[in-house]
Design a protein around this motif. Structure first.
Motif, mmCIF file in Angstrom:
data_model
loop_
_atom_site.group_PDB
_atom_site.id
_atom_site.type_symbol
_atom_site.label_atom_id
_atom_site.label_comp_id
_atom_site.label_asym_id
_atom_site.label_seq_id
_atom_site.Cartn_x
_atom_site.Cartn_y
_atom_site.Cartn_z
ATOM 1 N N VAL A 132 -39.967 -9.350 70.621
ATOM 2 C CA VAL A 132 -38.996 -8.393 71.275
ATOM 3 C C VAL A 132 -39.190 -6.770 71.078
ATOM 4 N N ARG A 133 -39.641 -6.790 69.797
ATOM 5 C CA ARG A 133 -40.234 -5.180 69.616
ATOM 6 C C ARG A 133 -41.404 -4.759 70.527
ATOM 7 N N LYS A 134 -42.254 -5.684 71.031
ATOM 8 C CA LYS A 134 -43.185 -5.284 71.973
ATOM 9 C C LYS A 134 -42.516 -5.287 73.395
ATOM 10 N N LEU A 135 -41.447 -6.117 73.863
ATOM 11 C CA LEU A 135 -40.955 -5.905 75.327
ATOM 12 C C LEU A 135 -40.222 -4.649 75.099
ATOM 13 N N LEU A 136 -39.513 -4.101 73.886
ATOM 14 C CA LEU A 136 -38.777 -3.093 73.836
ATOM 15 C C LEU A 136 -39.595 -1.738 74.099
ATOM 16 N N GLU A 137 -40.924 -1.854 73.649
ATOM 17 C CA GLU A 137 -41.663 -0.642 73.811
ATOM 18 C C GLU A 137 -42.022 -0.688 75.365
ATOM 19 N N MET A 138 -41.899 -1.588 75.968
ATOM 20 C CA MET A 138 -42.160 -1.417 77.643
ATOM 21 C C MET A 138 -41.261 -0.960 78.201
ATOM 22 N N LEU A 139 -39.880 -0.827 77.826
ATOM 23 C CA LEU A 139 -38.630 -0.226 78.569
ATOM 24 C C LEU A 139 -38.823 1.216 78.623
ATOM 25 N N PRO A 140 -38.182 1.805 79.642
ATOM 26 C CA PRO A 140 -37.985 3.262 79.719
ATOM 27 C C PRO A 140 -37.220 3.892 78.544
ATOM 28 N N GLU A 141 -37.714 4.885 77.890
ATOM 29 C CA GLU A 141 -37.098 5.607 76.712
ATOM 30 C C GLU A 141 -35.609 5.531 76.605
ATOM 31 N N ASP A 142 -34.931 5.647 77.770
ATOM 32 C CA ASP A 142 -33.475 6.033 77.518
ATOM 33 C C ASP A 142 -32.762 4.801 77.237
ATOM 34 N N GLN A 143 -33.329 3.457 78.057
ATOM 35 C CA GLN A 143 -32.885 2.093 77.692
ATOM 36 C C GLN A 143 -33.172 1.759 76.289
ATOM 37 N N ARG A 144 -34.450 1.725 76.022
ATOM 38 C CA ARG A 144 -34.735 1.558 74.733
ATOM 39 C C ARG A 144 -34.101 2.137 73.728
ATOM 40 N N GLU A 145 -33.822 3.267 73.740
ATOM 41 C CA GLU A 145 -32.918 4.218 72.804
ATOM 42 C C GLU A 145 -31.719 3.441 72.612
ATOM 43 N N VAL A 146 -30.883 3.189 73.715
ATOM 44 C CA VAL A 146 -29.658 2.616 73.589
ATOM 45 C C VAL A 146 -29.624 1.145 73.038
ATOM 46 N N ILE A 147 -30.496 0.381 73.191
ATOM 47 C CA ILE A 147 -30.812 -0.884 72.765
ATOM 48 C C ILE A 147 -30.962 -1.066 71.304
ATOM 49 N N VAL A 148 -31.819 -0.042 70.788
ATOM 50 C CA VAL A 148 -32.052 -0.035 69.430
ATOM 51 C C VAL A 148 -30.971 0.543 68.357
ATOM 52 N N MET A 149 -30.178 1.527 69.167
ATOM 53 C CA MET A 149 -29.150 2.189 68.656
ATOM 54 C C MET A 149 -28.100 1.199 68.325
ATOM 55 N N ARG A 150 -27.755 0.348 69.535
ATOM 56 C CA ARG A 150 -26.678 -0.622 69.505
ATOM 57 C C ARG A 150 -27.004 -1.918 68.580
ATOM 58 N N HIS A 151 -28.195 -2.335 68.663
ATOM 59 C CA HIS A 151 -28.470 -3.571 68.153
ATOM 60 C C HIS A 151 -29.265 -3.510 66.662
ATOM 61 N N TYR A 152 -30.000 -2.597 66.517
ATOM 62 C CA TYR A 152 -30.400 -2.239 65.274
ATOM 63 C C TYR A 152 -29.873 -1.325 64.381
ATOM 64 N N ALA A 153 -29.341 -0.398 64.820
ATOM 65 C CA ALA A 153 -28.605 0.711 63.993
ATOM 66 C C ALA A 153 -26.743 0.233 64.166
ATOM 67 N N ASP A 154 -26.484 -0.710 64.838
ATOM 68 C CA ASP A 154 -25.176 -1.259 64.835
ATOM 69 C C ASP A 154 -23.995 -0.019 65.101
ATOM 70 N N LEU A 155 -24.493 0.652 66.017
ATOM 71 C CA LEU A 155 -23.810 2.034 66.490
ATOM 72 C C LEU A 155 -22.843 1.482 67.607
ATOM 73 N N SER A 156 -21.621 2.223 67.604
ATOM 74 C CA SER A 156 -20.510 1.933 68.836
ATOM 75 C C SER A 156 -21.408 2.494 70.082
ATOM 76 N N PHE A 157 -20.841 2.257 71.323
ATOM 77 C CA PHE A 157 -21.216 2.948 72.444
ATOM 78 C C PHE A 157 -20.578 4.321 72.430
ATOM 79 N N LYS A 158 -19.577 4.573 71.685
ATOM 80 C CA LYS A 158 -19.073 6.009 71.722
ATOM 81 C C LYS A 158 -19.989 6.754 70.885
ATOM 82 N N GLU A 159 -20.495 6.342 69.722
ATOM 83 C CA GLU A 159 -21.483 7.020 68.888
ATOM 84 C C GLU A 159 -22.775 7.246 69.500
#
Length: 193
Positions: A132-159
């Motif tokens: 999953v980490r390797k696949l995430l690195e292949m995503l455009p930065e804006d998409q990767r950033e949101v996925i990491v913030m949501r699933h790894y940092a557990d932030l809300s979409f508002k945050e």
């Protein structure tokens, strides 16, 4: 007669209403992976996702049989909305049920580890996370950033929206397209987690 695979969703629904049960089976098979995956990503429990998936298609069938389905050429979004609503209903029901809390206000079942994972399970889980980490690195930065913030940092979409200086809808869109791209890459590379 055309092959069932080449028929549109509307044609399959009309065939089903005319008594062809195989048409409905074909429709279910056409979208089962997309709908199941979306349910699973929300509930994060394989067995619960299977139950909700079945309930969703029972509702779909009941609606079609009852003549309440409006043929607008949007079967998949309609079925996905039913599945999503069932997930929301599940979480509402769970929220109303009493839970046992620890002194620091955490659910007791989140704290207690009932079984230690075996070495093989830990190794497979580690390999999956690495893929999953390797696949995430292949995503455009804006998409990767949101996925990491949501699933790894557990932030809300508002945050997330506030941190990335975008609207909540933009953050949701980036998340959606990021997940779509991940699924596409997994399919292309034939990766199973």
């Amino acid at each position: 007669m055309k092959s069932m695979n080449t028929l549109s969703d509307q044609q399959l629904i009309h065939l089903y209403l005319d008594g062809d049960v195989e048409a409905l089976t074909n429709l279910v098979h056409r979208y089962k992976d997309k709908i199941y995956t979306s349910i699973y990503l929300l509930v994060k429990d394989k067995y619960l996702a299977e139950d909700i998936f079945q309930d969703a298609f029972i509702r779909v069938i009941d609606t079609i049989n009852g003549g309440r389905y409006t043929d607008e050429g949007k079967f998949l979004p309609w079925a996905m909305r039913i599945a999503h609503n069932l997930c929301v209903d599940h979480f509402r029901k769970v929220k109303r049920s009493p839970s046992i809390k620890t002194s620091d206000d955490r659910d007791i079942f989140e704290v207690i580890n009932f079984s230690e994972a075996g070495a093989d399970e830990k190794m497979m889980q580690g390999q999956s996370h690495e893929r999953v980490r390797k696949l995430l690195e292949m995503l455009p930065e804006d998409q990767r950033e949101v996925i990491v913030m949501r699933h790894y940092a557990d932030l809300s979409f508002k945050e997330i929206a506030k941190l990335t200086n975008c609207s909540i809808n933009t953050a949701l869109g980036r998340m959606r397209y990021g997940l779509i791209n991940l699924r596409k890459m997994m399919t292309e590379k034939q990766i199973a987690l």
